[in-house]
Design a protein around this motif. Structure first.
Motif, mmCIF file in Angstrom:
data_model
loop_
_atom_site.group_PDB
_atom_site.id
_atom_site.type_symbol
_atom_site.label_atom_id
_atom_site.label_comp_id
_atom_site.label_asym_id
_atom_site.label_seq_id
_atom_site.Cartn_x
_atom_site.Cartn_y
_atom_site.Cartn_z
ATOM 1 N N UNK A 1 0.844 -1.201 0.000
ATOM 2 C CA UNK A 1 0.000 0.000 0.000
ATOM 3 C C UNK A 1 0.879 1.252 0.000
ATOM 4 N N UNK A 2 0.462 2.286 -0.707
ATOM 5 C CA UNK A 2 1.246 3.516 -0.755
ATOM 6 C C UNK A 2 1.412 4.155 0.625
ATOM 7 N N UNK A 3 2.613 4.609 0.909
ATOM 8 C CA UNK A 3 2.885 5.404 2.104
ATOM 9 C C UNK A 3 2.673 6.854 1.702
ATOM 10 N N UNK A 4 1.615 7.463 2.204
ATOM 11 C CA UNK A 4 1.259 8.811 1.760
ATOM 12 C C UNK A 4 0.496 9.554 2.833
ATOM 13 N N UNK A 5 0.416 10.844 2.649
ATOM 14 C CA UNK A 5 -0.427 11.697 3.469
ATOM 15 C C UNK A 5 -1.202 12.567 2.504
ATOM 16 N N UNK A 6 -2.490 12.309 2.379
ATOM 17 C CA UNK A 6 -3.335 13.084 1.473
ATOM 18 C C UNK A 6 -3.001 12.889 0.000
ATOM 19 N N UNK A 7 -2.322 11.790 -0.329
ATOM 20 C CA UNK A 7 -1.952 11.508 -1.710
ATOM 21 C C UNK A 7 -0.513 11.874 -2.042
ATOM 22 N N UNK B 1 -7.063 8.921 -6.377
ATOM 23 C CA UNK B 1 -8.089 7.916 -6.580
ATOM 24 C C UNK B 1 -8.168 6.833 -5.524
ATOM 25 N N UNK B 2 -7.464 7.006 -4.415
ATOM 26 C CA UNK B 2 -7.494 5.983 -3.373
ATOM 27 C C UNK B 2 -8.646 6.216 -2.406
ATOM 28 N N UNK B 3 -9.200 5.146 -1.907
ATOM 29 C CA UNK B 3 -10.296 5.225 -0.956
ATOM 30 C C UNK B 3 -9.876 6.022 0.274
ATOM 31 N N UNK B 4 -10.694 6.998 0.648
ATOM 32 C CA UNK B 4 -10.461 7.866 1.806
ATOM 33 C C UNK B 4 -9.099 8.564 1.758
#
Length: 95
Positions: free
Chosen positions: A47-53, A65-68
């Protein structure tokens, strides 16, 4: 499609490198990023490691485009545009 990313940009399937300022991945309905394996952009489950995309471990990398991702509607046509605009604004070199 590129085969992998580097600190300078992307490597295309034929091996040609290309410098890029930013990379935004529109994820669709399935999170599957085999080309990011080993880049530091993914957790152990892929899963991508991200904050707000915005990727937290790889500079100039964003997702949309990721859920939540940022709201309940992030994975829908209604919300993905707002999230993509946010990501592009954060990754813009003019910032």
């Amino acid at each position: 499609m590129f085969s992998r990313i580097t600190a300078e940009g992307a490597i295309w399937a034929d091996g040609t490198p290309e410098a890029v300022d930013a990379l935004v991945l529109a994820t669709g309905y399935r999170l599957a990023f085999p080309y990011l394996t080993g880049s530091g952009a993914l957790d152990p489950d892929g899963r991508p490691l991200h904050r707000g995309g915005i990727a937290t471990a790889v500079p100039r990398l964003g997702f949309a485009g990721m859920e939540f991702q940022r709201s309940f509607s992030s994975k829908t046509l209604r919300g993905v545009g707002r999230d993509a605009g946010y990501v592009l604004g954060r990754l813009s070199p003019r910032r």
